[in-house]
Design a protein around this motif. Structure first.
Motif, short mmCIF file in Angstrom:
data_model
loop_
_atom_site.label_atom_id
_atom_site.label_comp_id
_atom_site.label_asym_id
_atom_site.label_seq_id
_atom_site.Cartn_x
_atom_site.Cartn_y
_atom_site.Cartn_z
N ARG A 36 -38.37 102.90 48.05
CA ARG A 36 -37.88 103.50 49.30
C ARG A 36 -36.36 103.64 49.28
O ARG A 36 -35.65 102.88 48.64
CB ARG A 36 -38.34 102.69 50.49
CG ARG A 36 -37.89 101.24 50.47
CD ARG A 36 -38.79 100.36 51.32
NE ARG A 36 -40.14 100.33 50.77
CZ ARG A 36 -41.17 99.71 51.35
NH1 ARG A 36 -41.01 99.09 52.50
NH2 ARG A 36 -42.36 99.70 50.77
N ARG B 219 -34.24 107.25 59.08
CA ARG B 219 -35.40 106.36 59.02
C ARG B 219 -36.35 106.71 57.88
O ARG B 219 -37.13 105.86 57.46
CB ARG B 219 -36.15 106.38 60.35
CG ARG B 219 -35.33 105.82 61.52
CD ARG B 219 -36.06 105.99 62.83
NE ARG B 219 -36.30 107.41 63.13
CZ ARG B 219 -36.99 107.83 64.18
NH1 ARG B 219 -37.51 106.95 65.03
NH2 ARG B 219 -37.16 109.12 64.39
N SER B 220 -36.31 107.92 57.40
CA SER B 220 -37.19 108.33 56.30
C SER B 220 -36.49 108.14 54.96
O SER B 220 -35.27 108.01 54.89
CB SER B 220 -37.61 109.79 56.48
OG SER B 220 -36.46 110.62 56.47
N SER B 221 -37.27 108.15 53.90
CA SER B 221 -36.72 108.07 52.55
C SER B 221 -36.39 109.45 52.03
O SER B 221 -36.93 110.46 52.51
CB SER B 221 -37.74 107.40 51.61
OG SER B 221 -37.95 106.04 51.95
N TYR C 265 -34.84 104.58 52.48
CA TYR C 265 -34.53 104.78 53.89
C TYR C 265 -33.35 103.92 54.36
O TYR C 265 -32.85 103.05 53.66
CB TYR C 265 -35.76 104.55 54.76
CG TYR C 265 -36.47 103.21 54.66
CD1 TYR C 265 -35.79 102.00 54.57
CD2 TYR C 265 -37.86 103.17 54.69
CE1 TYR C 265 -36.45 100.79 54.52
CE2 TYR C 265 -38.55 101.96 54.64
CZ TYR C 265 -37.85 100.77 54.56
OH TYR C 265 -38.50 99.57 54.52
N SER D 101 -33.30 98.86 51.19
CA SER D 101 -33.99 99.81 50.33
C SER D 101 -33.28 99.92 48.98
O SER D 101 -32.10 99.59 48.85
CB SER D 101 -34.06 101.18 51.00
OG SER D 101 -32.77 101.75 51.14
N ASP E 264 -31.23 111.63 61.06
CA ASP E 264 -32.30 110.65 61.12
C ASP E 264 -32.44 109.98 59.76
O ASP E 264 -32.90 110.60 58.79
CB ASP E 264 -33.61 111.34 61.52
CG ASP E 264 -34.72 110.35 61.86
OD1 ASP E 264 -34.62 109.18 61.44
OD2 ASP E 264 -35.68 110.74 62.54
N ARG F 194 -41.52 108.39 49.97
CA ARG F 194 -42.19 108.67 51.23
C ARG F 194 -42.04 107.61 52.33
O ARG F 194 -42.19 107.94 53.50
CB ARG F 194 -43.68 108.88 50.98
CG ARG F 194 -43.98 110.02 50.01
CD ARG F 194 -45.47 110.26 49.90
NE ARG F 194 -46.06 110.70 51.14
CZ ARG F 194 -46.07 111.96 51.55
NH1 ARG F 194 -45.50 112.90 50.82
NH2 ARG F 194 -46.63 112.28 52.70
N ASP G 53 -33.76 96.76 56.63
CA ASP G 53 -34.84 97.19 57.52
C ASP G 53 -35.26 96.05 58.44
O ASP G 53 -34.61 95.00 58.49
CB ASP G 53 -36.01 97.74 56.71
CG ASP G 53 -36.67 96.70 55.79
OD1 ASP G 53 -36.42 95.49 55.96
OD2 ASP G 53 -37.44 97.11 54.90
N VAL H 233 -41.21 105.32 55.46
CA VAL H 233 -40.39 105.48 56.67
C VAL H 233 -40.18 104.10 57.27
O VAL H 233 -41.10 103.28 57.33
CB VAL H 233 -41.09 106.41 57.68
CG1 VAL H 233 -40.28 106.50 58.97
CG2 VAL H 233 -41.30 107.80 57.07
#
Length: 282
Positions: free
Chosen positions: A160, A105-107, A162, A153, A103, A112, A147, A114
């Protein structure tokens, strides 16, 4: 539609130790699979590659399936793989803990944010064009994309990390990632960037990549996603001003190469599944 996150329940591959610390586990798993293949007496029927008139290399499996060598493309200005700089410093997310993950999608790296956007399960298959489209196991794939707003990012948003991550191909040559439908920006068709490395050990600097490539997104799926989520507002406007046959990357390929570079999507505004094949000449 089936929840795309369901398949992650037994596949939480976010490894905080980073690539180098993951090597013993990865190599052990690979040896176990190879031992099983040898013990079973399994064999692959190999059919040599051929070169089409346009210079495109293709291969054929014993069942008649054809694979196409993915064309090499530029990494662009935002790879964060150790090959370029940002604000005067070399940027290399490949050495960060947690970069191997499904996954993306998160950093990572203590950040933090997403990524917003319509979920997309990416399922790629790596094959050896020279060996009858045989699956390539144990290869590392680094994926990065912009994104929903068309921003990368680290470069366009320093807070970020992500939509960047590495996955290792399994015995079937497959890598899987959970991401979002990529946005786009003026002048570019919606796309994803990727690099393929011979192993996790090699995937610590983009200079060692066997192949740097890009995948294109189908227009209709992008329009569905862009209408469904307000995070895509800027991308929706950018898509209206670009055409696939005028994109600076995809317009230069042959018909066979463009077909190989186009992901196939199924699903709807609640989530998509994207499939594609990466043919390598190794």
């Amino acid at each position: 539609m089936r929840n795309l996150l369901d398949d992650d329940k037994d596949h939480d591959h976010a490894h905080p130790e980073g690539l180098r610390a993951d090597l013993p586990r990865l190599l052990l798993g690979r040896r176990a699979v190879l031992a099983g293949v040898v013990g079973s007496g399994a064999a692959l029927a190999l059919i040599g590659p051929r070169v089409l008139a346009q210079g495109v290399v293709t291969g054929a499996a014993a069942d008649g399936a054809v694979c196409v060598a993915q064309p090499a493309e530029m990494a662009g200005p935002f790879p964060a793989d150790g090959t370029n700089v940002r604000a005067g410093q070399v940027v290399n997310i490949l050495t960060e803990r947690g970069v191997i993950r499904e996954d993306i999608r998160s950093s990572i790296g203590g950040l933090r944010p997403v990524a917003a956007g319509v979920p997309m399960r990416l399922d790629l298959r790596l094959v050896d064009v020279r060996r009858g489209c045989a699956p390539l196991e144990g290869h590392a794939v680094y994926l990065w994309q912009c994104d929903a707003a068309g921003v990368y990012s680290i470069y366009g948003a320093a807070d970020r990390t992500y939509l960047r991550g590495v996955a290792i191909s399994d015995s079937g040559g497959r890598v899987r990632m959970l991401t979002v439908v990529p946005g786009t920006y003026p002048g570019r068709w919606p796309h994803l960037h990727f690099e393929v490395f011979a192993s996790a050990a090699a995937a610590v600097d983009g200079a060692a990549a066997l192949l740097t490539g890009q995948f294109a997104m189908p227009e209709e799926a992008c329009r569905v996603a862009y209408r469904a989520d307000p995070a895509y507002a800027a991308s929706r406007a950018a898509l209206d001003g670009v055409r696939l046959d005028r994109d600076g990357i995809f317009r230069n390929g042959t018909a066979a190469e463009r077909a190989a570079q186009m992901l196939r999507l199924t699903g709807d505004a609640s989530g998509f599944v994207a499939t594609g094949e990466v043919g390598l000449v190794v």
